[in-house]
Motif scaffolding. Sequence first.
Motif, mmCIF file in Angstrom:
data_model
loop_
_atom_site.group_PDB
_atom_site.id
_atom_site.type_symbol
_atom_site.label_atom_id
_atom_site.label_comp_id
_atom_site.label_asym_id
_atom_site.label_seq_id
_atom_site.Cartn_x
_atom_site.Cartn_y
_atom_site.Cartn_z
ATOM 1 N N GLU A 67 -10.848 -11.576 -2.103
ATOM 2 C CA GLU A 67 -10.551 -10.241 -1.570
ATOM 3 C C GLU A 67 -10.524 -10.268 -0.047
ATOM 4 O O GLU A 67 -9.683 -9.616 0.575
ATOM 5 N N LEU A 68 -11.436 -11.030 0.560
ATOM 6 C CA LEU A 68 -11.402 -11.171 2.008
ATOM 7 C C LEU A 68 -10.058 -11.739 2.456
ATOM 8 O O LEU A 68 -9.434 -11.233 3.405
ATOM 9 N N GLY A 69 -9.591 -12.783 1.770
ATOM 10 C CA GLY A 69 -8.299 -13.358 2.109
ATOM 11 C C GLY A 69 -7.160 -12.375 1.909
ATOM 12 O O GLY A 69 -6.228 -12.290 2.727
ATOM 13 N N TRP A 70 -7.228 -11.618 0.840
ATOM 14 C CA TRP A 70 -6.214 -10.585 0.542
ATOM 15 C C TRP A 70 -6.161 -9.549 1.655
ATOM 16 O O TRP A 70 -5.077 -9.152 2.110
ATOM 17 N N ILE A 71 -7.320 -9.112 2.131
ATOM 18 C CA ILE A 71 -7.386 -8.134 3.210
ATOM 19 C C ILE A 71 -6.816 -8.724 4.500
ATOM 20 O O ILE A 71 -5.985 -8.098 5.176
ATOM 21 N N LEU A 72 -7.248 -9.934 4.854
ATOM 22 C CA LEU A 72 -6.807 -10.542 6.108
ATOM 23 C C LEU A 72 -5.323 -10.875 6.105
ATOM 24 O O LEU A 72 -4.706 -10.993 7.171
ATOM 25 N N GLN A 73 -4.736 -11.015 4.921
ATOM 26 C CA GLN A 73 -3.293 -11.257 4.823
ATOM 27 C C GLN A 73 -2.483 -9.959 4.810
ATOM 28 O O GLN A 73 -1.271 -9.986 4.580
ATOM 29 N N LYS A 74 -3.153 -8.825 5.032
ATOM 30 C CA LYS A 74 -2.492 -7.513 5.147
ATOM 31 C C LYS A 74 -1.784 -7.137 3.852
ATOM 32 O O LYS A 74 -0.801 -6.388 3.858
ATOM 33 N N SER A 75 -2.266 -7.641 2.738
ATOM 34 C CA SER A 75 -1.529 -7.545 1.480
ATOM 35 C C SER A 75 -1.861 -6.280 0.701
ATOM 36 O O SER A 75 -2.989 -5.788 0.732
ATOM 37 N N ASN A 76 -0.848 -5.768 0.008
ATOM 38 C CA ASN A 76 -1.072 -4.726 -1.006
ATOM 39 C C ASN A 76 -0.571 -5.199 -2.368
ATOM 40 O O ASN A 76 -0.362 -4.398 -3.279
ATOM 41 N N GLY A 103 -6.257 -4.051 3.522
ATOM 42 C CA GLY A 103 -5.633 -4.938 4.502
ATOM 43 C C GLY A 103 -4.388 -4.347 5.115
ATOM 44 O O GLY A 103 -4.191 -4.404 6.336
ATOM 45 N N GLN A 104 -3.535 -3.780 4.283
ATOM 46 C CA GLN A 104 -2.309 -3.177 4.805
ATOM 47 C C GLN A 104 -2.642 -2.012 5.738
ATOM 48 O O GLN A 104 -2.029 -1.847 6.786
ATOM 49 N N ARG A 105 -3.636 -1.217 5.378
ATOM 50 C CA ARG A 105 -3.977 -0.043 6.195
ATOM 51 C C ARG A 105 -4.661 -0.432 7.504
ATOM 52 O O ARG A 105 -4.460 0.223 8.527
ATOM 53 N N ILE A 106 -5.456 -1.489 7.488
ATOM 54 C CA ILE A 106 -6.132 -1.927 8.711
ATOM 55 C C ILE A 106 -5.162 -2.623 9.658
ATOM 56 O O ILE A 106 -5.147 -2.354 10.862
ATOM 57 N N PHE A 107 -4.329 -3.508 9.110
ATOM 58 C CA PHE A 107 -3.512 -4.378 9.948
ATOM 59 C C PHE A 107 -2.042 -3.956 10.038
ATOM 60 O O PHE A 107 -1.300 -4.504 10.849
ATOM 61 N N ASP A 108 -1.615 -3.002 9.219
ATOM 62 C CA ASP A 108 -0.208 -2.574 9.249
ATOM 63 C C ASP A 108 -0.100 -1.125 8.788
ATOM 64 O O ASP A 108 0.571 -0.817 7.806
#
Length: 322
Positions: free
Chosen positions: A67-76, A103-108
Amino acid sequence: MRIFEFKTFTDSYPVLIRTLINEGKSVSPRGMDTLEISPVSITIKEPLKNVIFSDSRKLNYGFMLGELGWILQKSNDANHIAHYNKNWLNYSDDGVTLNGAYGQRIFDYHGINQFEEAFHQLQKDPNSRQATIVLFDPTRDYQPTKDKPCTNLIRFSIRENKLNMIVFMRSNDIMFGYPYDVFNFSTLQSIMANKLNLNVGIYTHIVDSFHLYKEQLSWANDIMQEQQIVYGSLEIERKFSSNDIQTFLNVEQTTRKMIGLIDVETIEKMLLDIDSEYWRSNAAFLALYNYRKMHYSQKTLDKFKKLITNELVFILDRYGEL
């Protein structure tokens, strides 16, 4: 507001469960019976020790890092996170994406990298009160959806030359949400602190509805009564490079999507290229998780095991499983 303060997240866990059992009020949103305290504030003084250990509540540590990787990859991407926990597919509106993906909301967020904007705000003015990340999106979240984000807001501030973080959540359950959420958010705190060349300060977790599902009461009682686990912790190094994190993400992607197409030696080399012991250990743990998922030999798994030297090695030593 019920206010708590603890040294570590593991210290917090049985106390918070006991408080919910003893003080929680019966509330049944959407027909689900819970014990709830509202609101709560939980402050952790040493947030780098961010892995919760419990013999009764064995977390899915592969999912935690996935999940950490999923978040850092800006993924939905719903299938990405479902690789680590298939239950996430139940929250997808279209079978492809997740509306509330952090991730998408934080980084994009509508084209804005809020994490970078918060960084620049603090870099420009270390006393700033404006380093804010918003996750609630009224254009999407007041529409019908299976996945409304539980986290509304993140705040960073620098005080006494340390980076503090406050997370505001509308809802957080103690069993399935809290252990993973605090790991992910405190890791983001450490990444921001590293970018600013600061030490990590305190982490504060504020929740409107902090709750325990009544169907989990027996399980919660087991956790509350177990002997406190004491473990050694390798704290996140103050210094690590963006390349270390990117290689961690590359290992996650490769071992999730391309096992069988890339030889084990290539993955080993990727891991050894990570200078940070902490991030190398996390990447090796994910590689081990994904190779075990594909039933590779113990000889192959041992190649990754030997590269895990942070507190996650405790998982392997104590439980012998991921």
